[in-house]
Design a protein around this motif. Structure first.
Motif, PDB file in Angstrom:
ATOM      1  N   ASP A   1       0.839  -1.208   0.000  1.00 17.52           N
ATOM      2  CA  ASP A   1       0.000   0.000   0.000  1.00 17.52           C
ATOM      3  C   ASP A   1       0.871   1.254   0.000  1.00 17.52           C
ATOM      4  O   ASP A   1       0.630   2.193  -0.757  1.00 17.52           O
ATOM      5  N   ILE A   2       1.853   1.258   0.875  1.00 18.95           N
ATOM      6  CA  ILE A   2       2.714   2.435   1.033  1.00 18.95           C
ATOM      7  C   ILE A   2       3.568   2.646  -0.213  1.00 18.95           C
ATOM      8  O   ILE A   2       3.626   3.749  -0.767  1.00 18.95           O
ATOM      9  N   SER A   3       4.208   1.593  -0.678  1.00 22.25           N
ATOM     10  CA  SER A   3       5.120   1.755  -1.811  1.00 22.25           C
ATOM     11  C   SER A   3       4.394   1.938  -3.129  1.00 22.25           C
ATOM     12  O   SER A   3       5.001   2.378  -4.109  1.00 22.25           O
ATOM     13  N   SER A   4       3.103   1.664  -3.188  1.00 23.12           N
ATOM     14  CA  SER A   4       2.342   1.947  -4.413  1.00 23.12           C
ATOM     15  C   SER A   4       2.360   3.436  -4.739  1.00 23.12           C
ATOM     16  O   SER A   4       2.292   3.816  -5.910  1.00 23.12           O
ATOM     17  N   ALA A   5       2.453   4.257  -3.727  1.00 27.12           N
ATOM     18  CA  ALA A   5       2.509   5.707  -3.952  1.00 27.12           C
ATOM     19  C   ALA A   5       3.749   6.093  -4.744  1.00 27.12           C
ATOM     20  O   ALA A   5       3.728   7.080  -5.479  1.00 27.12           O
ATOM     21  N   TYR A   6       4.813   5.311  -4.639  1.00 25.79           N
ATOM     22  CA  TYR A   6       6.043   5.636  -5.356  1.00 25.79           C
ATOM     23  C   TYR A   6       5.825   5.576  -6.866  1.00 25.79           C
ATOM     24  O   TYR A   6       6.567   6.192  -7.620  1.00 25.79           O
ATOM     25  N   SER A   7       4.813   4.858  -7.289  1.00 25.44           N
ATOM     26  CA  SER A   7       4.518   4.772  -8.728  1.00 25.44           C
ATOM     27  C   SER A   7       3.991   6.102  -9.277  1.00 25.44           C
ATOM     28  O   SER A   7       3.933   6.281 -10.491  1.00 25.44           O
ATOM     29  N   PHE A   8       3.622   7.027  -8.407  1.00 27.55           N
ATOM     30  CA  PHE A   8       3.160   8.335  -8.877  1.00 27.55           C
ATOM     31  C   PHE A   8       4.282   9.124  -9.533  1.00 27.55           C
ATOM     32  O   PHE A   8       4.034  10.127 -10.190  1.00 27.55           O
ATOM     33  N   GLY A   9       5.497   8.656  -9.355  1.00 24.78           N
ATOM     34  CA  GLY A   9       6.621   9.279 -10.038  1.00 24.78           C
ATOM     35  C   GLY A   9       6.441   9.261 -11.546  1.00 24.78           C
ATOM     36  O   GLY A   9       6.960  10.125 -12.255  1.00 24.78           O
ATOM     37  N   ILE A  10       5.660   8.295 -12.039  1.00 26.14           N
ATOM     38  CA  ILE A  10       5.396   8.248 -13.475  1.00 26.14           C
ATOM     39  C   ILE A  10       4.598   9.466 -13.920  1.00 26.14           C
ATOM     40  O   ILE A  10       4.794   9.972 -15.028  1.00 26.14           O
ATOM     41  N   ALA A  11       3.726   9.967 -13.054  1.00 28.12           N
ATOM     42  CA  ALA A  11       2.959  11.175 -13.402  1.00 28.12           C
ATOM     43  C   ALA A  11       3.897  12.357 -13.590  1.00 28.12           C
ATOM     44  O   ALA A  11       3.759  13.113 -14.555  1.00 28.12           O
ATOM     45  N   SER A  12       4.839  12.509 -12.685  1.00 23.10           N
ATOM     46  CA  SER A  12       5.774  13.624 -12.828  1.00 23.10           C
ATOM     47  C   SER A  12       6.685  13.409 -14.033  1.00 23.10           C
ATOM     48  O   SER A  12       7.045  14.368 -14.718  1.00 23.10           O
ATOM     49  N   ALA A  13       7.039  12.160 -14.326  1.00 26.59           N
ATOM     50  CA  ALA A  13       7.872  11.894 -15.500  1.00 26.59           C
ATOM     51  C   ALA A  13       7.135  12.269 -16.788  1.00 26.59           C
ATOM     52  O   ALA A  13       7.718  12.868 -17.693  1.00 26.59           O
ATOM     53  N   LEU A  14       5.862  11.940 -16.849  1.00 29.03           N
ATOM     54  CA  LEU A  14       5.079  12.276 -18.037  1.00 29.03           C
ATOM     55  C   LEU A  14       4.852  13.777 -18.165  1.00 29.03           C
ATOM     56  O   LEU A  14       4.731  14.306 -19.268  1.00 29.03           O
ATOM     57  N   LEU A  15       4.806  14.461 -17.028  1.00 24.37           N
ATOM     58  CA  LEU A  15       4.617  15.911 -17.034  1.00 24.37           C
ATOM     59  C   LEU A  15       5.922  16.689 -17.163  1.00 24.37           C
ATOM     60  O   LEU A  15       5.893  17.906 -17.348  1.00 24.37           O
ATOM     61  N   ALA A  16       7.053  16.018 -17.077  1.00 25.53           N
ATOM     62  CA  ALA A  16       8.354  16.701 -17.073  1.00 25.53           C
ATOM     63  C   ALA A  16       8.548  17.664 -18.241  1.00 25.53           C
ATOM     64  O   ALA A  16       8.995  18.795 -18.020  1.00 25.53           O
ATOM     65  N   PRO A  17       8.212  17.292 -19.478  1.00 29.57           N
ATOM     66  CA  PRO A  17       8.403  18.273 -20.566  1.00 29.57           C
ATOM     67  C   PRO A  17       7.556  19.533 -20.376  1.00 29.57           C
ATOM     68  O   PRO A  17       8.023  20.643 -20.625  1.00 29.57           O
ATOM     69  N   PHE A  18       6.329  19.366 -19.912  1.00 29.27           N
ATOM     70  CA  PHE A  18       5.461  20.513 -19.640  1.00 29.27           C
ATOM     71  C   PHE A  18       6.028  21.357 -18.502  1.00 29.27           C
ATOM     72  O   PHE A  18       6.066  22.587 -18.576  1.00 29.27           O
ATOM     73  N   LEU A  19       6.496  20.688 -17.459  1.00 30.67           N
ATOM     74  CA  LEU A  19       7.056  21.406 -16.312  1.00 30.67           C
ATOM     75  C   LEU A  19       8.340  22.135 -16.710  1.00 30.67           C
ATOM     76  O   LEU A  19       8.580  23.262 -16.283  1.00 30.67           O
ATOM     77  N   GLY A  20       9.152  21.497 -17.542  1.00 27.67           N
ATOM     78  CA  GLY A  20      10.365  22.163 -18.038  1.00 27.67           C
ATOM     79  C   GLY A  20      10.032  23.414 -18.834  1.00 27.67           C
ATOM     80  O   GLY A  20      10.707  24.439 -18.722  1.00 27.67           O
ATOM     81  N   ALA A  28      -6.221   6.893   0.882  1.00 28.79           N
ATOM     82  CA  ALA A  28      -6.516   7.820  -0.220  1.00 28.79           C
ATOM     83  C   ALA A  28      -5.900   9.194   0.054  1.00 28.79           C
ATOM     84  O   ALA A  28      -5.389   9.850  -0.861  1.00 28.79           O
ATOM     85  N   GLN A  29      -5.940   9.623   1.312  1.00 28.07           N
ATOM     86  CA  GLN A  29      -5.331  10.897   1.694  1.00 28.07           C
ATOM     87  C   GLN A  29      -3.810  10.849   1.463  1.00 28.07           C
ATOM     88  O   GLN A  29      -3.224  11.781   0.919  1.00 28.07           O
ATOM     89  N   TYR A  30      -3.192   9.757   1.859  1.00 33.25           N
ATOM     90  CA  TYR A  30      -1.755   9.573   1.653  1.00 33.25           C
ATOM     91  C   TYR A  30      -1.426   9.630   0.162  1.00 33.25           C
ATOM     92  O   TYR A  30      -0.492  10.316  -0.246  1.00 33.25           O
ATOM     93  N   TYR A  31      -2.206   8.932  -0.655  1.00 35.18           N
ATOM     94  CA  TYR A  31      -1.966   8.923  -2.094  1.00 35.18           C
ATOM     95  C   TYR A  31      -2.145  10.314  -2.709  1.00 35.18           C
ATOM     96  O   TYR A  31      -1.377  10.720  -3.569  1.00 35.18           O
ATOM     97  N   ALA A  32      -3.152  11.036  -2.277  1.00 34.79           N
ATOM     98  CA  ALA A  32      -3.397  12.380  -2.826  1.00 34.79           C
ATOM     99  C   ALA A  32      -2.235  13.315  -2.498  1.00 34.79           C
ATOM    100  O   ALA A  32      -1.744  14.044  -3.369  1.00 34.79           O
ATOM    101  N   ILE A  33      -1.797  13.284  -1.255  1.00 33.41           N
ATOM    102  CA  ILE A  33      -0.673  14.134  -0.849  1.00 33.41           C
ATOM    103  C   ILE A  33       0.589  13.732  -1.615  1.00 33.41           C
ATOM    104  O   ILE A  33       1.323  14.581  -2.118  1.00 33.41           O
TER     105      ILE A  33
END
Length: 170
Positions: free
Chosen positions: A46-65, A99-104
């Protein structure tokens, strides 16, 4: 030498910022697994599943750059420091809702990307023209150092105050 005399302040700011901001969290995130398990009864999965959210930032990286290019690193860094600080504060106030942990964690992952080499390297590249490579190399020393030192400080805090104390320290 003249370039280093003129640009030392932004260089030091980039070194310190890149050393203590979100990039550091990825090296110490595993320290929070057991305290979160103990506090909320969540599984490691449950806890380490949140680490997969890094994919969201990776996909957004060009936009963020592109945002860093458009608005400049200073504004982006200031806003992102505020948001990531709010996320760490949010972690200290969690009620046990996964869900709160995942959102944060999702918000932290996205805004935290602004507090990595993506933005701090932009500061270095903007200030150091003739010695860019050397300045970038020095900026990496900070993250390596804090990645070695912070766990030594964080562990006793978390042992005494749990995950909430650890997040408050960050």
């Amino acid at each position: 030498i003249a370039e280093w005399k003129r640009s030392w302040r932004p260089g030091v700011a980039a070194l310190v910022g890149g050393s203590v901001c979100f990039a550091l969290y990825s090296t110490i995130a595993s320290m929070f697994v057991i305290p979160l398990q103990e506090k909320f009864g969540w599984s490691r999965g449950d806890i380490s599943s949140a680490y997969s959210f890094g994919i969201a930032s990776a996909l957004l990286a060009p936009f963020l750059g592109r945002m860093v290019d458009r608005f400049g690193p200073k504004l982006i860094i200031l806003v992102s420091i505020g948001v990531t600080t709010a996320c760490y504060a949010g972690f200290t106030l969690m009620s046990g809702s996964l869900a709160q942990y995942y959102a944060i964690y999702l918000v932290l992952s996205i805004f935290g990307l602004f507090l990595t080499g993506l933005t701090f390297a932009r500061v270095i590249v903007g200030e150091f023209k003739q010695t860019t490579g050397t300045a970038l190399a020095f900026s990496r020393l900070g993250l390596a150092s804090t990645s070695a030192i912070v766990p030594l400080v964080l562990y006793p805090i978390m042992k005494h105050y749990g995950a909430s104390g650890g997040f408050a320290f960050l």
